[in-house]
Motif scaffolding. Structure first.
Motif, PDB file in Angstrom:
ATOM      1  N   UNK A  50     -55.527  60.495  37.213  1.00 11.99           N
ATOM      2  CA  UNK A  50     -56.307  61.521  36.390  1.00 11.99           C
ATOM      3  C   UNK A  50     -57.567  61.270  36.254  1.00 11.99           C
ATOM      4  N   UNK A  51     -58.353  60.443  37.061  1.00 12.24           N
ATOM      5  CA  UNK A  51     -59.695  60.314  36.860  1.00 12.24           C
ATOM      6  C   UNK A  51     -59.977  59.183  36.062  1.00 12.24           C
ATOM      7  N   UNK A  52     -58.796  58.483  35.773  1.00 11.56           N
ATOM      8  CA  UNK A  52     -58.978  57.275  34.947  1.00 11.56           C
ATOM      9  C   UNK A  52     -58.576  55.920  35.969  1.00 11.56           C
ATOM     10  N   UNK A  53     -59.300  54.801  35.935  1.00 11.96           N
ATOM     11  CA  UNK A  53     -58.870  53.761  36.746  1.00 11.96           C
ATOM     12  C   UNK A  53     -58.368  52.755  35.918  1.00 11.96           C
ATOM     13  N   UNK A  54     -57.480  51.944  36.392  1.00 11.03           N
ATOM     14  CA  UNK A  54     -56.754  50.905  35.934  1.00 11.03           C
ATOM     15  C   UNK A  54     -56.503  49.841  37.134  1.00 11.03           C
ATOM     16  N   UNK A  55     -56.724  48.616  36.427  1.00 14.65           N
ATOM     17  CA  UNK A  55     -56.312  47.519  37.269  1.00 14.65           C
ATOM     18  C   UNK A  55     -55.003  46.809  36.930  1.00 14.65           C
ATOM     19  N   UNK A  82     -66.853  40.003  34.868  1.00 10.54           N
ATOM     20  CA  UNK A  82     -66.419  41.485  34.366  1.00 10.54           C
ATOM     21  C   UNK A  82     -65.233  41.171  33.502  1.00 10.54           C
ATOM     22  N   UNK A  83     -65.316  41.462  32.231  1.00 10.94           N
ATOM     23  CA  UNK A  83     -64.329  41.444  31.206  1.00 10.94           C
ATOM     24  C   UNK A  83     -63.646  42.789  31.238  1.00 10.94           C
ATOM     25  N   UNK A 111     -63.908  50.825  34.207  1.00  9.63           N
ATOM     26  CA  UNK A 111     -64.586  52.208  34.629  1.00  9.63           C
ATOM     27  C   UNK A 111     -64.915  52.301  36.260  1.00  9.63           C
ATOM     28  N   UNK A 112     -65.321  53.472  36.606  1.00  8.53           N
ATOM     29  CA  UNK A 112     -65.397  53.616  37.858  1.00  8.53           C
ATOM     30  C   UNK A 112     -66.634  53.006  38.656  1.00  8.53           C
ATOM     31  N   UNK A 113     -67.641  52.672  38.040  1.00  6.33           N
ATOM     32  CA  UNK A 113     -68.784  51.895  38.325  1.00  6.33           C
ATOM     33  C   UNK A 113     -68.542  50.478  38.279  1.00  6.33           C
ATOM     34  N   UNK A 114     -67.539  49.858  37.546  1.00  2.00           N
ATOM     35  CA  UNK A 114     -66.928  48.511  37.775  1.00  2.00           C
ATOM     36  C   UNK A 114     -66.262  48.405  38.760  1.00  2.00           C
ATOM     37  N   UNK A 115     -65.314  49.346  39.327  1.00  2.00           N
ATOM     38  CA  UNK A 115     -64.501  49.459  40.362  1.00  2.00           C
ATOM     39  C   UNK A 115     -65.438  49.192  41.530  1.00  2.00           C
TER      40      UNK A 115
END
Length: 150
Positions: A50-55, A82-83, A111-115
């Motif tokens: 849904x537009x949210x990113x998870x690791x 990156x934390x 965050x998408x930018x961190x992806x």
């Protein structure tokens, strides 16, 4: 990121093993490891919902924890740090069929930018901090061998 539960938990035929090793965990699980530590193997991957990113991470090995305060995941690389914070504060390890082996699933918000930064980074290690425990994983690298005849 799909995991075969029977492979994560081990099969009944390997219950007689004495001492669980990193090699045994890698051989038992169908997925490719993301990182390895002295007593644990980290399986991981990015996912979007849904537009949210998870690791998403799955730690297989001796880590046996029950947390009410979440966890932190830190990526360490060449000029890169990156934390991430756990998506849920409460989680706990599950027992496996193999004595001394546990499965711990933890999802981290990203965050998408961190992806994009993570995808372009050269990682050296991954640090997970949970319940005052620091587990340092080395980035897993497959060494390809060739059988060339002379």
């Amino acid at each position: 990121m799909a995991f075969s539960l029977s492979k994560l938990f081990g099969s009944k035929s390997t219950d007689t093993q004495t001492g669980d090793t990193i090699e045994a965990i890698i051989n038992d699980v169908e997925n490719r490891p993301f990182g390895i530590s002295e007593n644990n193997v980290l399986f991981a991957g990015l996912n979007e919902l849904g537009g949210y990113f998870f690791f998403q991470t799955v730690i297989v090995g001796q880590l046996n924890v029950k947390s009410k305060n979440g966890a932190q995941l830190t990526f360490i690389g060449d000029d890169f740090n990156l934390k991430l914070e756990a998506d849920m504060l409460e989680f706990e390890s599950d027992n496996s069929d193999l004595k001394g082996r546990y499965i711990t699933k933890i999802d981290f918000q990203i965050e998408e930018s961190d992806v994009k930064r993570l995808e372009n980074a050269t990682l050296r290690s991954i640090l997970i901090n949970v319940k005052k425990q620091d587990i340092l994983f080395s980035k897993y690298v497959v060494i390809e061998t060739t059988n060339e005849e002379e």
